[in-house]
Design an enzyme around this catalytic site. Structure first.
Site, PDB file in Angstrom:
ATOM      1  N   SER A  91       0.845  -1.188   0.000  1.00 49.63           N
ATOM      2  CA  SER A  91       0.000   0.000   0.000  1.00 49.63           C
ATOM      3  C   SER A  91       0.880   1.236   0.000  1.00 49.63           C
ATOM      4  O   SER A  91       2.054   1.180   0.339  1.00 49.63           O
ATOM      5  CB  SER A  91      -0.908   0.019   1.229  1.00 49.63           C
ATOM      6  OG  SER A  91      -0.127   0.325   2.366  1.00 49.63           O
ATOM      7  N   LYS A  92       0.244   2.304  -0.432  1.00 51.13           N
ATOM      8  CA  LYS A  92       0.912   3.595  -0.500  1.00 51.13           C
ATOM      9  C   LYS A  92       1.528   3.925   0.873  1.00 51.13           C
ATOM     10  O   LYS A  92       2.635   4.415   0.969  1.00 51.13           O
ATOM     11  CB  LYS A  92      -0.162   4.627  -0.853  1.00 51.13           C
ATOM     12  CG  LYS A  92       0.309   5.866  -1.514  1.00 51.13           C
ATOM     13  CD  LYS A  92       0.562   5.713  -2.984  1.00 51.13           C
ATOM     14  CE  LYS A  92       1.452   6.859  -3.416  1.00 51.13           C
ATOM     15  NZ  LYS A  92       2.456   6.508  -4.335  1.00 51.13           N
TER      16      LYS A  92
END
Ligand code: GLU
Length: 480
Positions: free
Chosen positions: A251-252
């Protein structure tokens, strides 16, 4: 059967490689089967929508050459393709479920639901909807409505076992007691994900739903909806998670780069498609470097893996280098123009030369940048510490002076003639092989590694090569 696949991103941020892989798989499979690939934007979770991300998702997909046949921008026979524009479709289908007794109005407020959830948990019971509004009489409903309450619509979960047939995982059975009567339309009139996705996958005639395994838990609810409508469900294909290199979620927040960032960093788009495809599937030939055409030809859902995979940034970079090596110099020269700044030469012939001299040495388009200063040296020249070290070795000052003299005498300058002059200078200085070429390279390019010396000499040309040598001699030895 006509194959129709879809990619259905929520515009809540940029595409990371895990999601991009889903797009690639759906696209490859549609192209393989001569079917259609649909892009649908699932933007009904209004609080999570991020302005601009629909555009960014589309740009990133275009950047890797994944194109859709139907979608919000290109239209198509099953539009609109943005869920926020399909309100009438959901309202109509929800009304049909109310009519057939599969859905009911629920007037419970968020606070009431939360309080009952907590009570259930305190009793050790499941925190699922308790069915309170399922049996409301028309009169009770009318009373609620008169008090100004706006209902949501809930699906009345039937007392039947739910079977999900997943192409990768086989048959999975769910007990209906696991699910409370779930919301299909929120009181604001927007569909929930599970309802919107079923109405749209059916309405858009989707044959294969290829998506991340994270959605497997939603699938039984979707299967119940298909059954209630009397619709045939699509073939579900849930592919494993892509994890970060360390094995955590991708994930970011955990530093995962988006597809756009990889494109901007100059990764070859074909390598991205190749790599994203290999994250899920492998060619029967065992080969890893595969063109788009081969991926389209060979993709086979039966070869999808069932276990989670970790992102391997080194492998992606390696593949990018391999795809760059497979490019014609002209195509590479054109690509480099998109990534290199003002110092990239204007003339087509020079661009071609530059591209072919570095093709074997770069893994991303952007990494060609460091060779610009070697082949088009700045004035005044700058040398790396290792270059300066190579230039200060025994016998090198004399070598460079002799080289300068010999190079001055070259009349028909090209890579070969200039190299002959350098060999002659080496002979005079008693240096050959690495002892000869390394210091000359260091002096001319400011670095100890780079393109072939003949290419360097040809691209720099006589005037530049001599200018740089002068500056090297002035710097190190005070002569001119
Ligand atoms: N909008 C959902 C997501 O972005 C799509 C899920 C699906 O493919 O059904 O995860």
């Amino acid at each position: 059967m006509t194959v129709r696949t879809r990619f259905a991103p929520s515009p809540t941020g940029e595409l990371h490689l895990g999601n991009a892989r889903i797009a690639v798989l759906n696209w490859l499979f549609a192209r393989h089967s001569g079917g259609a690939f649909v892009l649908r934007i699932e933007d009904t979770d209004v609080d999570r929508n991020l302005p601009g991300s629909e555009y960014e998702i589309m740009e990133a997909l275009r950047g890797i050459g994944v194109t859709w046949d139907e979608g919000p921008d290109v239209g198509g026979p099953c539009g609109p393709y943005r869920q926020s524009e399909r309100g009438a479709v959901y309202a109509e289908q929800a009304a049909a479920l109310v009519h057939s007794g599969y859905a009911f109005r629920c007037y419970c407020s968020a606070e009431e639901l939360e309080a009952r959830r907590e009570q259930a948990l305190a009793r050790g019971a499941k925190a699922i909807y308790d069915g309170r509004c399922r049996g409301l009489s028309p009169l009770e409903q009318q009373r609620h409505a008169e008090r100004g309450l706006v209902p949501s619509l809930r699906f009345a979960v039937p007392e039947e076992e739910v079977v999900v047939s997943d192409f990768v995982r086989g048959r999975i059975t769910f007990d209906p007691g696991e699910f409370g009567d779930f919301v299909i339309m929120k009181s604001d009139g927007l569909p929930t994900y599970n309802f919107g996705v079923v109405v749209d996958d059916h309405g858009m005639d989707i044959s294969h739903v290829i998506r991340g395994v994270g959605h497997l838990a939603n699938t039984p609810r979707q299967v119940m909806l298909y059954r209630a409508f009397g619709w045939e469900p699509p073939l579900f294909v849930h592919v494993p998670h892509v994890l970060s290199p360390e094995g955590g979620p991708l994930s970011k927040r955990h530093g995962a780069r988006s597809l756009r960032e990889y494109l901007e960093a100059g990764y070859h788009p074909d390598a991205l498609v190749n790599y994203l495809s290999l994250l899920s599937w492998s060619s029967p030939s065992g080969e890893e470097i595969l063109t788009r055409e081969r991926l389209i030809g060979e993709i086979d859902l039966a070869r999808l893996g069932a276990s989670d995979v970790r992102l391997d940034p080194d492998k992606l970079e390696w593949l990018s280098g391999e795809h760059i090596r497979g490019m014609e110099a002209e195509a590479l020269a054109a690509r480099l123009a998109e990534h290199l700044g003002d110092r990239y030469p204007e003339a087509a012939e020079q661009r071609l030369r530059f591209a072919s001299s570095i093709r074997e040495r770069i893994t991303t388009f952007r990494s060609a940048e460091r060779f610009l200063s070697q082949l088009y040296p700045p004035d005044p020249m700058e040398w790396s510490p290792t270059a300066l070290e190579a230039m200060s070795r025994e016998g090198v000052p004399r070598l460079l002076e002799t080289a300068r003299a010999m190079l001055r005498g070259v009349e028909d300058w090209d890579g070969e003639t200039a190299l002959l002059a350098i060999r002659a200078a080496g002979k005079a200085a008693g240096l050959k092989g690495r002892d000869l070429f390394m210091p000359v390279r260091a002096a001319l390019t400011g670095a100890t590694q780079g393109p072939e010396l003949a290419d360097i000499l040809a691209i720099q040309g006589k005037a530049t090569a001599l200018r740089v040598l002068e500056q090297a001699l002035a710097l190190r030895y005070g002569s001119g």
